[in-house]
Scaffold this motif. Structure first.
Motif, PDB file in Angstrom:
ATOM      1  N   LEU A   1       0.818  -1.205   0.000  1.00 18.78           N
ATOM      2  CA  LEU A   1       0.000   0.000   0.000  1.00 18.78           C
ATOM      3  C   LEU A   1       0.854   1.258   0.000  1.00 18.78           C
ATOM      4  O   LEU A   1       0.512   2.252  -0.646  1.00 18.78           O
ATOM      5  N   GLY A   2       1.991   1.213   0.709  1.00 17.08           N
ATOM      6  CA  GLY A   2       2.888   2.358   0.681  1.00 17.08           C
ATOM      7  C   GLY A   2       3.436   2.612  -0.703  1.00 17.08           C
ATOM      8  O   GLY A   2       3.562   3.762  -1.147  1.00 17.08           O
ATOM      9  N   HIS A   3       3.747   1.537  -1.429  1.00 17.39           N
ATOM     10  CA  HIS A   3       4.268   1.675  -2.792  1.00 17.39           C
ATOM     11  C   HIS A   3       3.172   2.104  -3.755  1.00 17.39           C
ATOM     12  O   HIS A   3       3.379   2.968  -4.620  1.00 17.39           O
ATOM     13  N   SER A   4       1.978   1.504  -3.627  1.00 16.34           N
ATOM     14  CA  SER A   4       0.910   1.758  -4.582  1.00 16.34           C
ATOM     15  C   SER A   4       0.215   3.101  -4.347  1.00 16.34           C
ATOM     16  O   SER A   4      -0.103   3.814  -5.299  1.00 16.34           O
ATOM     17  N   GLU A   5      -0.019   3.450  -3.093  1.00 17.82           N
ATOM     18  CA  GLU A   5      -0.780   4.665  -2.793  1.00 17.82           C
ATOM     19  C   GLU A   5       0.088   5.894  -2.595  1.00 17.82           C
ATOM     20  O   GLU A   5      -0.392   7.019  -2.692  1.00 17.82           O
ATOM     21  N   GLY A   6       1.361   5.688  -2.282  1.00 21.82           N
ATOM     22  CA  GLY A   6       2.307   6.792  -2.237  1.00 21.82           C
ATOM     23  C   GLY A   6       1.920   7.913  -1.293  1.00 21.82           C
ATOM     24  O   GLY A   6       1.428   7.707  -0.180  1.00 21.82           O
ATOM     25  N   LEU A   7       2.111   9.147  -1.780  1.00 20.49           N
ATOM     26  CA  LEU A   7       1.897  10.336  -0.957  1.00 20.49           C
ATOM     27  C   LEU A   7       0.448  10.465  -0.521  1.00 20.49           C
ATOM     28  O   LEU A   7       0.167  10.846   0.625  1.00 20.49           O
ATOM     29  N   LEU A   8      -0.484  10.136  -1.406  1.00 21.64           N
ATOM     30  CA  LEU A   8      -1.896  10.251  -1.054  1.00 21.64           C
ATOM     31  C   LEU A   8      -2.249   9.307   0.088  1.00 21.64           C
ATOM     32  O   LEU A   8      -2.959   9.683   1.027  1.00 21.64           O
ATOM     33  N   GLY A   9      -1.751   8.071   0.017  1.00 24.63           N
ATOM     34  CA  GLY A   9      -2.018   7.128   1.095  1.00 24.63           C
ATOM     35  C   GLY A   9      -1.477   7.609   2.422  1.00 24.63           C
ATOM     36  O   GLY A   9      -2.156   7.510   3.458  1.00 24.63           O
ATOM     37  N   GLY A  10      -0.266   8.159   2.415  1.00 23.76           N
ATOM     38  CA  GLY A  10       0.308   8.691   3.643  1.00 23.76           C
ATOM     39  C   GLY A  10      -0.498   9.859   4.187  1.00 23.76           C
ATOM     40  O   GLY A  10      -0.709   9.983   5.412  1.00 23.76           O
ATOM     41  N   ALA A  11      -0.989  10.721   3.291  1.00 31.26           N
ATOM     42  CA  ALA A  11      -1.790  11.861   3.722  1.00 31.26           C
ATOM     43  C   ALA A  11      -3.107  11.414   4.356  1.00 31.26           C
ATOM     44  O   ALA A  11      -3.566  11.990   5.357  1.00 31.26           O
ATOM     45  N   VAL A  12      -3.720  10.378   3.798  1.00 30.04           N
ATOM     46  CA  VAL A  12      -4.981   9.870   4.355  1.00 30.04           C
ATOM     47  C   VAL A  12      -4.756   9.303   5.750  1.00 30.04           C
ATOM     48  O   VAL A  12      -5.546   9.550   6.674  1.00 30.04           O
ATOM     49  N   LEU A  13      -3.679   8.542   5.929  1.00 30.76           N
ATOM     50  CA  LEU A  13      -3.382   7.997   7.250  1.00 30.76           C
ATOM     51  C   LEU A  13      -3.145   9.116   8.264  1.00 30.76           C
ATOM     52  O   LEU A  13      -3.619   9.042   9.408  1.00 30.76           O
ATOM     53  N   LEU A  14      -2.416  10.155   7.863  1.00 30.83           N
ATOM     54  CA  LEU A  14      -2.187  11.286   8.765  1.00 30.83           C
ATOM     55  C   LEU A  14      -3.501  11.982   9.122  1.00 30.83           C
ATOM     56  O   LEU A  14      -3.704  12.399  10.272  1.00 30.83           O
ATOM     57  N   ALA A  15      -4.395  12.092   8.133  1.00 30.88           N
ATOM     58  CA  ALA A  15      -5.687  12.723   8.403  1.00 30.88           C
ATOM     59  C   ALA A  15      -6.496  11.904   9.398  1.00 30.88           C
ATOM     60  O   ALA A  15      -7.155  12.467  10.290  1.00 30.88           O
ATOM     61  N   ILE A  16      -6.455  10.585   9.273  1.00 30.40           N
ATOM     62  CA  ILE A  16      -7.195   9.726  10.212  1.00 30.40           C
ATOM     63  C   ILE A  16      -6.660   9.892  11.627  1.00 30.40           C
ATOM     64  O   ILE A  16      -7.429  10.034  12.589  1.00 30.40           O
ATOM     65  N   VAL A  17      -5.332   9.898  11.749  1.00 30.48           N
ATOM     66  CA  VAL A  17      -4.717  10.070  13.068  1.00 30.48           C
ATOM     67  C   VAL A  17      -5.057  11.444  13.644  1.00 30.48           C
ATOM     68  O   VAL A  17      -5.422  11.584  14.820  1.00 30.48           O
ATOM     69  N   ALA A  18      -4.949  12.489  12.808  1.00 32.58           N
ATOM     70  CA  ALA A  18      -5.232  13.846  13.272  1.00 32.58           C
ATOM     71  C   ALA A  18      -6.691  13.984  13.707  1.00 32.58           C
ATOM     72  O   ALA A  18      -6.993  14.585  14.747  1.00 32.58           O
ATOM     73  N   ALA A  19      -7.616  13.428  12.926  1.00 30.19           N
ATOM     74  CA  ALA A  19      -9.035  13.529  13.284  1.00 30.19           C
ATOM     75  C   ALA A  19      -9.325  12.766  14.566  1.00 30.19           C
ATOM     76  O   ALA A  19     -10.145  13.210  15.390  1.00 30.19           O
ATOM     77  N   ALA A  20      -8.666  11.625  14.747  1.00 29.13           N
ATOM     78  CA  ALA A  20      -8.865  10.862  15.986  1.00 29.13           C
ATOM     79  C   ALA A  20      -8.391  11.654  17.196  1.00 29.13           C
ATOM     80  O   ALA A  20      -9.032  11.648  18.258  1.00 29.13           O
ATOM     81  N   LEU A  21      -7.253  12.353  17.052  1.00 32.86           N
ATOM     82  CA  LEU A  21      -6.740  13.165  18.153  1.00 32.86           C
ATOM     83  C   LEU A  21      -7.664  14.339  18.454  1.00 32.86           C
ATOM     84  O   LEU A  21      -7.924  14.667  19.624  1.00 32.86           O
ATOM     85  N   VAL A  22      -8.175  14.979  17.404  1.00 28.00           N
ATOM     86  CA  VAL A  22      -9.112  16.093  17.592  1.00 28.00           C
ATOM     87  C   VAL A  22     -10.376  15.616  18.306  1.00 28.00           C
ATOM     88  O   VAL A  22     -10.882  16.270  19.230  1.00 28.00           O
TER      89      VAL A  22
END
Length: 440
Positions: free
Chosen positions: A275-296
């Motif tokens: 998934l890291g290879h296939s989704e690249g920057l977009l995949g990483g951004a989505v994971l960061l958004a999920i973590v950030a929203a969970a913290l909020v």
């Protein structure tokens, strides 16, 4: 009554996604993977049904693996034949016309990939998401590189995921337990490699929130849905056994032992590496958004939204089943295609996260939409105009004649072209799928 704006967004996402997938299929690349040859069973079944060839029908249905894809392939071939009437290549008494119009069949099959985007939106709405959450989830699904590039090939993954998403949608209602299990069983028969989706879907259905219902209803839902799955999974096997006898069962057992082309020990790491290879920057951004929203949400004293719960639990359950049967039991290795169903689950969680973070911020929402589309375009662009070995071989045959052939590696499966060499001074190197590669 005016139509909500998110309906227009969904329609635009679906139209663009369908156009991209049709364009990718028409661009070629079919039959690059050896597994695509299974589509030929559907083609054979269509021809047998069209001509009333009882023996041909039986022969097409006697193979147990991915039997649902054989049936879908017959339907796709029928649509291919219908569409071919408008191309001047509809006379299938000339076998070459069947080959020339294969991209049409691939384009029809590719629509399952676009359908999955709409189904994910429906799953989100059934789970109680508002229009924004569902629209974000659909956009993330549409922007997924993993969700796009398989769609040009004759592979069963997207069709199986359509059945899985339909099962998730049905599973959002406690009264649809039997349908939920049956659809999960259909997903398995379309692509047997998605066996683990059956227990994932059943578990999510059993745990679904159903206000006003006693806790014992969860067990009842699980039992009813499990019965639906068991019946659907068993029925084609029983029919096949009745038609062909013990050979059918032996073939099925032998096929289950072929999921070994890899390292069992990598089952825990391959999903994330792929998934890291296939989704690249977009995949990483989505994971960061999920973590950030969970913290909020945590700081606000709130639990993650319903979409996040379904998405993250779905990924966790799927991952546990894959690791158990690869690393734990050494039964099935994990492939990239095995991980493909993670995408809609992550899309649900990502849709909740983006809606949570961007609520009341229209300018940031517009910027995020543009960024997602840009990252998707950068990942999609290389797939278009790509020349596959078969297309290169045909062009060279037309322009230069038939050369010699060679490989720069040893061990790869190789089927010589059944034509005499016309240009012995030329060598065509590595013009095929290089698998397996044992040494250089």
């Amino acid at each position: 009554m005016p139509v909500p704006s998110w309906n227009y967004r969904l329609l635009l996402i679906l139209l663009v996604s369908a156009a991209l997938r049709i364009g990718l299929a028409v661009d070629g690349g079919q039959f690059f993977f050896g597994d695509e040859n299974r589509h030929e069973r559907g083609v054979a079944l269509y021809h047998a049904l069209r001509t009333g060839d009882t023996a041909g029908i039986k022969a097409a249905l006697m193979r147990p693996e991915h039997i649902g894809f054989t049936l879908i392939g017959a339907g796709i071939t029928g649509l291919q034949h219908l569409t071919a009437q408008f191309t001047g290549q509809g006379d299938w008494h000339q076998p070459e016309n069947v080959i020339f119009t294969m991209p049409l069949a691939a384009a029809w099959l590719a629509l399952f990939s676009a359908l999955n985007i709409g189904l994910l939106h429906a799953v989100a709405r059934r789970a109680g998401a508002d229009g924004n959450e569902a629209a974000w989830a659909a956009l993330l699904m549409a922007a997924s590189n993993t969700g796009l590039y398989f769609s040009r090939h004759f592979l069963p993954y997207d069709a199986a995921m359509s059945a899985m998403l339909a099962a998730l949608w049905a599973g959002g209602c406690s009264r649809h337990s039997l349908a939920t299990g049956a659809l999960a069983g259909i997903a398995y028969h379309i692509y047997n490699g998605y066996w683990y989706l059956v227990p994932v879907v059943l578990t999510l259905h059993a745990l679904a929130k159903d206000h006003g219902q006693p806790a014992t209803s969860r067990l009842r839902r699980l039992l009813v849905a499990g019965t639906g799955s068991a019946v659907v999974v068993a029925l084609p096997v029983l029919i096949g056994f009745a038609l062909t006898g013990p050979d059918y069962w032996q073939t099925m057992v032998a096929f289950s032992g072929t999921v070994n082309q890899g390292l069992y020990a990598e089952g825990w790491s391959l999903p994330w590496e792929y998934l890291g290879h296939s989704e690249g920057l977009l995949g990483g951004a989505v994971l960061l958004a999920i973590v950030a929203a969970a913290l909020v949400a945590r700081r606000a004293g709130e639990a993650p939204g319903r979409l996040a719960q379904i998405g993250l639990l779905g990924v966790a359950l799927a991952y546990v089943w894959l690791v158990l049967f690869s690393v734990g039991l050494g039964k099935f290795v994990v492939y990239a295609r095995t991980v493909k169903p993670f995408i809609p689950f992550l899309g649900l969680a990502g849709g909740w996260a983006l809606a949570r973070l961007l609520a009341g911020r229209p300018q940031l929402a517009a910027a995020a939409t543009a960024a997602i589309c840009l990252m998707a375009a950068l990942q999609f662009a290389p797939h278009f105009g790509r020349i596959f070995p078969a297309e290169a071989e045909v062009r060279i045959l037309r322009e230069f004649g038939n050369p010699k052939r060679s490989l720069a590696v040893s061990g790869s499966l190789y089927t010589p072209l059944a034509l005499p060499v016309q240009r012995p001074e030329l060598i065509l190197v590595n013009a095929q799928m290089l698998y397996p590669v044992r040494s250089y």
